[in-house]
Design a protein around this motif. Structure first.
Motif, mmCIF file in Angstrom:
data_model
loop_
_atom_site.group_PDB
_atom_site.id
_atom_site.type_symbol
_atom_site.label_atom_id
_atom_site.label_comp_id
_atom_site.label_asym_id
_atom_site.label_seq_id
_atom_site.Cartn_x
_atom_site.Cartn_y
_atom_site.Cartn_z
ATOM 1 N N ALA A 43 0.889 -1.326 -0.030
ATOM 2 C CA ALA A 43 0.084 -0.047 0.059
ATOM 3 C C ALA A 43 0.715 1.278 0.075
ATOM 4 O O ALA A 43 0.564 2.489 -0.544
ATOM 5 C CB ALA A 43 -1.004 0.004 1.338
ATOM 6 N N ASN A 63 -8.353 6.965 -5.543
ATOM 7 C CA ASN A 63 -8.537 5.858 -4.630
ATOM 8 C C ASN A 63 -7.536 4.686 -4.886
ATOM 9 O O ASN A 63 -6.900 4.212 -6.019
ATOM 10 C CB ASN A 63 -9.776 5.428 -4.982
ATOM 11 C CG ASN A 63 -11.198 6.436 -4.735
ATOM 12 O OD1 ASN A 63 -10.856 7.439 -3.971
ATOM 13 N ND2 ASN A 63 -12.146 6.388 -5.310
ATOM 14 N N GLY A 64 -6.971 4.316 -3.794
ATOM 15 C CA GLY A 64 -6.089 3.046 -3.581
ATOM 16 C C GLY A 64 -4.461 3.658 -3.820
ATOM 17 O O GLY A 64 -3.476 2.872 -3.738
#
Length: 248
Positions: A43, A63-64
């Protein structure tokens, strides 16, 4: 000014299980010491930056990109897989949902509970209840159980409660986008009032207009890595170009 947040080489890897595993597979994994069913996801990768005290920084990215993961690490909710960070001052973490609120307690009780988490005496938080409910436009629901509110109303209460919490560093995760247009405008006015204070803000947001109005700097994450960090206009211009493919 001295640094409020210093991060060096922050990385975060999550492990997750693909598919359902039977008891037999779990026993084989344990006995063999090999877990072929587990997969990992990175991440954040080697994230380093320094935020000066009193600066307001927009944390941007699709997003992400790793924005929420970074904020949760800084807030102490996640442990980084690698790297170090140092924070000087008291932190207030406010995500885009009502963390710290108990679903079966009333709004008034939740205000007292949430305030107590940040060290506010009960007598003070009780005095703050009328103002908090009025700002959130929830005066008539003081004795209603929190779980009976809509999600937008829950966010309004949490944000309004946090206005009374004194902290040196505010970590906000889309907190200004959790309500209707009137609520977002009210949040923006609150942020503008805080712009020239000594408080340090790191705000994950998709609202670029708000970012330009309130923040002086931006930290752009893409797939867990820093693409750019610096003055707001230049970083936002680069971020917008990523959507059109006009980047190197």
């Amino acid at each position: 000014m001295d640094p409020a947040i210093s991060a060096r080489g922050i990385s975060k890897t999550f492990q997750f299980e693909r598919g359902h595993r039977s008891l037999l597979k779990l026993l084989k994994t344990w006995s063999d010491g090999d877990d072929e069913e587990m997969r990992s996801f990175s991440a954040l990768q080697d994230v380093s930056f320094t935020l000066r005290a009193g600066k307001n920084t927009a944390l941007i990215g699709n997003n992400g990109a790793g924005k929420s993961t970074l904020l949760r690490i800084l807030a102490g909710l996640y442990r980084q897989s690698a790297g170090t960070f140092e924070i000087k001052g008291k932190i207030l973490y406010l995500p885009g949902y009502a963390i710290g609120m108990h679903p079966e307690l009333s709004l008034s009780q939740n205000i007292v509970l949430h305030s107590a988490i940040y060290g506010i005496p009960r007598e003070t938080s009780v005095r703050n209840i009328p103002d908090i409910l009025a700002w959130a436009e929830l005066e008539e629901f003081a004795d209603l159980e929190f779980r009976k509110l809509s999600k937008g109303m829950q966010v309004r209460l949490a944000f309004s409660t946090c206005r009374h919490i004194k902290a040196d560093i505010h970590l906000l995760d889309e907190a200004e986008s959790g309500g209707d247009q009137n609520f977002r405008a009210k949040c923006n006015r609150y942020f503008i009032q805080q712009a020239d204070t000594d408080t340090t803000f790191l705000i994950a947001t998709h609202n670029l207009k708000f970012a330009r109005q309130f923040c002086t700097d931006a930290l752009f994450l893409h797939k867990g890595r820093i693409v750019a960090f610096g003055p707001i206009d230049g970083v936002l211009e680069l971020y917008e170009s990523y959507g059109t493919g006009n980047h190197r």
